[in-house]
Design a protein around this motif. Structure first.
Motif, PDB file in Angstrom:
ATOM      1  N   LYS A  14     -11.907   0.170  65.156  1.00  0.00           N
ATOM      2  CA  LYS A  14     -10.524   0.645  63.906  1.00  0.00           C
ATOM      3  C   LYS A  14     -10.010   0.393  64.010  1.00  0.00           C
ATOM      4  O   LYS A  14      -9.274  -0.113  62.402  1.00  0.00           O
ATOM      5  CB  LYS A  14     -11.106   2.300  64.211  1.00  0.00           C
ATOM      6  CG  LYS A  14     -10.241   2.985  63.293  1.00  0.00           C
ATOM      7  CD  LYS A  14     -10.008   4.569  63.692  1.00  0.00           C
ATOM      8  CE  LYS A  14      -8.686   4.875  63.446  1.00  0.00           C
ATOM      9  NZ  LYS A  14      -8.989   6.518  64.012  1.00  0.00           N
ATOM     10  N   THR A  60     -24.116   4.355  65.001  1.00  0.00           N
ATOM     11  CA  THR A  60     -22.699   4.203  64.130  1.00  0.00           C
ATOM     12  C   THR A  60     -22.319   5.234  64.840  1.00  0.00           C
ATOM     13  O   THR A  60     -23.263   6.583  65.114  1.00  0.00           O
ATOM     14  CB  THR A  60     -23.780   4.554  62.529  1.00  0.00           C
ATOM     15  OG1 THR A  60     -23.541   5.867  62.150  1.00  0.00           O
ATOM     16  CG2 THR A  60     -24.756   3.572  61.769  1.00  0.00           C
ATOM     17  N   SER A  61     -20.810   4.695  64.472  1.00  0.00           N
ATOM     18  CA  SER A  61     -19.999   5.589  64.933  1.00  0.00           C
ATOM     19  C   SER A  61     -20.575   7.326  64.031  1.00  0.00           C
ATOM     20  O   SER A  61     -19.702   8.122  64.475  1.00  0.00           O
ATOM     21  CB  SER A  61     -18.544   5.594  64.603  1.00  0.00           C
ATOM     22  OG  SER A  61     -18.648   5.616  63.555  1.00  0.00           O
ATOM     23  N   THR A  62     -20.809   7.485  62.728  1.00  0.00           N
ATOM     24  CA  THR A  62     -21.185   8.790  61.809  1.00  0.00           C
ATOM     25  C   THR A  62     -21.879   9.348  62.412  1.00  0.00           C
ATOM     26  O   THR A  62     -21.493  10.619  62.830  1.00  0.00           O
ATOM     27  CB  THR A  62     -21.130   8.685  60.383  1.00  0.00           C
ATOM     28  OG1 THR A  62     -20.364   7.986  60.026  1.00  0.00           O
ATOM     29  CG2 THR A  62     -21.016   9.743  59.739  1.00  0.00           C
ATOM     30  N   ALA A  63     -22.868   8.821  63.302  1.00  0.00           N
ATOM     31  CA  ALA A  63     -23.811   8.936  64.230  1.00  0.00           C
ATOM     32  C   ALA A  63     -23.553  10.132  65.523  1.00  0.00           C
ATOM     33  O   ALA A  63     -24.075  11.438  65.515  1.00  0.00           O
ATOM     34  CB  ALA A  63     -25.600   8.482  64.080  1.00  0.00           C
ATOM     35  N   GLN A  65     -20.603  10.852  65.386  1.00  0.00           N
ATOM     36  CA  GLN A  65     -19.379  12.117  65.777  1.00  0.00           C
ATOM     37  C   GLN A  65     -20.409  13.229  65.052  1.00  0.00           C
ATOM     38  O   GLN A  65     -20.335  14.294  65.958  1.00  0.00           O
ATOM     39  CB  GLN A  65     -19.064  11.839  63.958  1.00  0.00           C
ATOM     40  CG  GLN A  65     -17.680  11.348  64.668  1.00  0.00           C
ATOM     41  CD  GLN A  65     -17.055  10.730  63.354  1.00  0.00           C
ATOM     42  OE1 GLN A  65     -17.798  11.302  62.558  1.00  0.00           O
ATOM     43  NE2 GLN A  65     -16.116   9.434  63.453  1.00  0.00           N
ATOM     44  N   LYS A  66     -21.466  12.713  64.350  1.00  0.00           N
ATOM     45  CA  LYS A  66     -22.095  14.131  64.658  1.00  0.00           C
ATOM     46  C   LYS A  66     -23.168  14.527  65.754  1.00  0.00           C
ATOM     47  O   LYS A  66     -23.360  15.942  65.253  1.00  0.00           O
ATOM     48  CB  LYS A  66     -23.817  14.040  63.458  1.00  0.00           C
ATOM     49  CG  LYS A  66     -23.161  13.483  61.944  1.00  0.00           C
ATOM     50  CD  LYS A  66     -24.525  12.770  60.807  1.00  0.00           C
ATOM     51  CE  LYS A  66     -23.731  12.879  59.688  1.00  0.00           C
ATOM     52  NZ  LYS A  66     -25.269  12.175  58.969  1.00  0.00           N
ATOM     53  N   THR A  69     -20.772  16.913  67.573  1.00  0.00           N
ATOM     54  CA  THR A  69     -20.433  18.405  65.932  1.00  0.00           C
ATOM     55  C   THR A  69     -21.675  19.016  67.204  1.00  0.00           C
ATOM     56  O   THR A  69     -21.232  20.273  67.209  1.00  0.00           O
ATOM     57  CB  THR A  69     -20.119  17.552  64.451  1.00  0.00           C
ATOM     58  OG1 THR A  69     -19.602  16.600  64.481  1.00  0.00           O
ATOM     59  CG2 THR A  69     -19.758  18.909  63.969  1.00  0.00           C
ATOM     60  N   SER A  82     -14.475  15.710  66.945  1.00  0.00           N
ATOM     61  CA  SER A  82     -14.967  14.523  67.517  1.00  0.00           C
ATOM     62  C   SER A  82     -13.981  14.491  69.162  1.00  0.00           C
ATOM     63  O   SER A  82     -13.448  13.948  70.062  1.00  0.00           O
ATOM     64  CB  SER A  82     -15.903  13.001  67.315  1.00  0.00           C
ATOM     65  OG  SER A  82     -14.965  12.574  66.726  1.00  0.00           O
TER      66      SER A  82
END
Length: 138
Positions: A14, A60-63, A65-66, A69, A82
């Motif tokens: 990032k 991915t970073s989104t995965a 984070q999910k 969560t 997160s």
């Protein structure tokens, strides 16, 4: 990962910088076990790849984070994102005696001010261990 040197290089982060971090032996052993026995077959270079088809795609970073969560929701803890893991890590390190500089390095912060936000101090607890100001009565 440089297994011989015991380091891991983070690229395309990032902050758009490359960092070389220590790879503790125990963490390296767990990663090696994952790579040899658990990781789906993939021609890609990514360490963590999808467990569902198509496997060759990196996680991915989104995965991530999910996943965090969902785990927080299952735990019954109030959801706070997160980043709660980073805050907890920083506060734990501070409690164990790490300096803000050490914590900043591990969290890869450029500013100690950012680290102070993450490593929230327990002021009531600090009052109990605070030394009197030189020259004061108490």
């Amino acid at each position: 990962m440089d297994w011989q040197a015991g380091t891991v290089t983070l690229r395309a982060t990032k902050s758009r910088r490359q960092d070389v971090l220590p790879l503790p032996v125990e963490t390296g052993e767990v990663l090696a076990d994952y790579l040899m026995h658990e990781r789906p077959g993939s021609a890609g270079a990514a360490v963590f790849v999808r467990a569902l088809k198509p496997y060759d795609r990196p996680v991915t970073s989104t995965a991530v984070q999910k996943v965090i969560t969902r785990a927080l929701r299952r735990s019954g803890l109030p959801y706070s994102g997160s980043h709660v893991l980073r805050h907890t890590f920083a506060a734990d390190l501070l409690e164990r005696g790490s300096s803000l500089k050490e914590i900043a390095d591990l969290l890869r912060h450029r500013s100690l001010r950012t680290t102070q936000i993450y490593a929230k101090l327990d002021t009531p607890q600090l009052i109990g261990v605070a030394l009197p100001w030189p020259g004061s009565v108490s």
